[in-house]
Enzyme design. Structure first.
Site, PDB file in Angstrom:
ATOM      1  CG  ASN A 147      66.452  58.912  41.192  1.00 23.41           C
ATOM      2  OD1 ASN A 147      65.309  58.966  40.745  1.00 23.41           O
ATOM      3  ND2 ASN A 147      67.513  58.883  40.412  1.00 23.41           N
ATOM      4  CB  ALA A 196      68.800  45.671  50.242  1.00 24.59           C
ATOM      5  CG  HIS A 197      72.061  49.584  46.930  1.00 26.00           C
ATOM      6  ND1 HIS A 197      72.628  50.766  46.528  1.00 26.00           N
ATOM      7  CD2 HIS A 197      71.290  49.177  45.905  1.00 26.00           C
ATOM      8  CE1 HIS A 197      72.220  51.054  45.299  1.00 26.00           C
ATOM      9  NE2 HIS A 197      71.407  50.100  44.898  1.00 26.00           N
ATOM     10  CB  CYS A 320      78.502  61.280  34.963  1.00 24.22           C
ATOM     11  SG  CYS A 320      80.180  61.324  34.378  1.00 24.22           S
TER      12      CYS A 320
HETATM   13  N1  PLP Z   1      64.832  53.233  41.230  1.00 24.77           N
HETATM   14  C1  PLP Z   1      65.329  54.342  41.777  1.00 24.77           C
HETATM   15  C2  PLP Z   1      64.419  55.496  42.029  1.00 24.77           C
HETATM   16  C3  PLP Z   1      66.682  54.422  42.100  1.00 24.77           C
HETATM   17  O1  PLP Z   1      67.176  55.543  42.627  1.00 24.77           O
HETATM   18  C4  PLP Z   1      67.512  53.313  41.834  1.00 24.77           C
HETATM   19  C5  PLP Z   1      68.968  53.350  42.125  1.00 24.77           C
HETATM   20  O2  PLP Z   1      69.625  54.336  41.919  1.00 24.77           O
HETATM   21  C6  PLP Z   1      66.937  52.163  41.278  1.00 24.77           C
HETATM   22  C7  PLP Z   1      65.599  52.162  40.984  1.00 24.77           C
HETATM   23  C8  PLP Z   1      67.764  50.941  40.955  1.00 24.77           C
HETATM   24  O3  PLP Z   1      68.025  50.186  42.115  1.00 24.77           O
HETATM   25  P1  PLP Z   1      69.239  49.125  42.126  1.00 24.77           P
HETATM   26  O4  PLP Z   1      70.489  49.919  42.195  1.00 24.77           O
HETATM   27  O5  PLP Z   1      69.003  48.307  43.364  1.00 24.77           O
HETATM   28  O6  PLP Z   1      69.123  48.317  40.882  1.00 24.77           O
END
Ligand code: PLP
Length: 378
Positions: A147, A196-197, A320
């Protein structure tokens, strides 16, 4: 709000118009999807149509999709390995905290395996760890794409190693979905998480996708929804929105080359303004929409705040929490110094990003760098 330039899709993508319309319509379906009457059946049909679309995004079968409250819950559900056997959990050092901090597979904290300086999982280290295992089976979690840096991970190679050792592999594909093609079988994943988001759907809905025949231990007890794998009345409108977003994201994969071009233009512009900026994971294969770079000597939060004031939304590459900015565990695992990591910012593009957005970013970034580092910008 004045005209804004939103370049933080990896945090949350904007809600797509088609999704908003579908969610609003679905909110008016009165029935409980478990009810046998016409209203209930309408709600059930809406969920099953969405399930087919989400399955297509992951290259999986509809019956293997379990809807959850998001990526975090999908990861938690995944990391409760099937009971009845002794497992040892291994996770890469750059996983999302919802994986890193899991304690479900075994009572112990997962063992972290390292990544290279480019942020890519070191599979030699993993294989060595697994070869030393006795009397326990390995459960390995390796994300499809990171991410923060966008670095793609060698999931297919890892699954081969894990399966040879008699284990199971979970991949967190929350960031990869809709940005690169996903195929459960080609990845060799037993379990795959989605949210989804990150693809223009609503927040608070996600899915865990299973390999045919795989099973999970439910997190909660109660009803028989989701084939007894996730009890609780379904979030019908959220699931419908997820389905629409998944369908659009799949179509949009055809545009990933154009997104990568915009990202490269942005990165080139940053390096022209700040020749000593360091692009992280630059040598590895990355998501087409993500860049993470550090400006030596300038704190990330200074850049993020200045850009925000100029109407541009990006993220700091550091975590943060409660006002204390710490170097990110991802960048630390890559061996990036705390000082450089504190200057890392992440810019992430998406379906609505245009060349004008990149120009706006570079103009605002150039102005702030001119103020903060006048000699470099001159
Ligand atoms: N896994 C990764 C790689 C993410 O970037 C995120 C969200 O930032 C998540 C899991 C968590 O997803 P959610 O916000 O739908 O709980």
């Amino acid at each position: 709000m004045n005209q804004r330039t939103y370049l933080d899709y990896n945090a949350t993508a904007p809600l797509r118009d088609e999704v908003r319309e579908a969610v609003i319509a679905a909110l008016s379906i009165p029935g409980n999807p478990s009810s046998v009457h016409a209203e209930g059946r309408a709600a059930r049909r809406a969920i099953e149509a969405a399930r087919t679309k989400v399955a297509a995004l992951a290259g999986a079968r509809a019956e293997d999709v379990i809807f959850t409250s998001g990526g975090t819950e999908a990861n938690a559900l995944a990391l409760g390995a099937p009971p009845g056997e002794a497992w040892h959990c291994y996770v890469s050092a750059v996983e999302h905290p919802s994986v890193l901090l899991s304690r479900r597979v075994s009572q112990k904290a997962p063992t972290r395996f390292p990544v290279t300086s480019d942020g890519v999982a070191d599979l030699e280290s993993l294989a060595k760890e697994l070869s030393a295992l006795e009397e326990t089976r390995p459960f390995v979690s390796l994300m499809a794409a990171n991410n923060e840096t966008g670095a793609l991970q060698p999931v297919a190679e890892a699954s081969q190693i894990v399966h040879d050792a008699g284990g199971m592999l979970h991949t967190d594909a929350v960031q990869a979905a809709g940005r690169i093609k996903l195929d459960m079988a080609a990845l060799g994943a037993d379990l795959l998480s989605l949210s989804a988001h990150k693809i223009g759907g609503p927040t608070g809905v996600g899915a865990l996708v299973l390999r045919p025949g795989a099973s999970v231990e439910p997190l909660l007890r109660g009803g028989t929804q989701e084939r007894r794998r996730r009890p609780g009345t379904e979030n019908v409108a959220g699931i419908v929105g997820f389905g629409v977003a998944a369908e659009l994201a799949l179509t949009d994969l055809a545009n990933s080359g154009a997104t990568a071009k915009l990202r490269d233009e942005l990165e080139g512009g940053v390096l022209a303004l700040v020749p000593d900026a360091v692009v992280l994971s630059a040598e590895s294969e990355r998501l087409p929409n993500t860049t993470c770079f550090a400006v030596p000597g300038v704190k990330a939060e200074t850049i993020v705040i200045a850009l925000d004031l100029a109407g541009v939304a990006v993220s700091a590459g550091s975590a943060c929490s409660s006002g204390k900015v710490e170097a990110s565990h991802v960048l630390s695992a890559m061996g990036i110094s705390d000082e450089l990591a504190r200057g890392a910012i992440r810019v992430s593009l998406g379906f609505a990003t245009t060349r004008a957005d990149i120009k706006t970013f570079l103009k605002a970034f150039g102005e702030l760098i001119g103020r903060l580092r006048p000699r470099v910008a001159a």
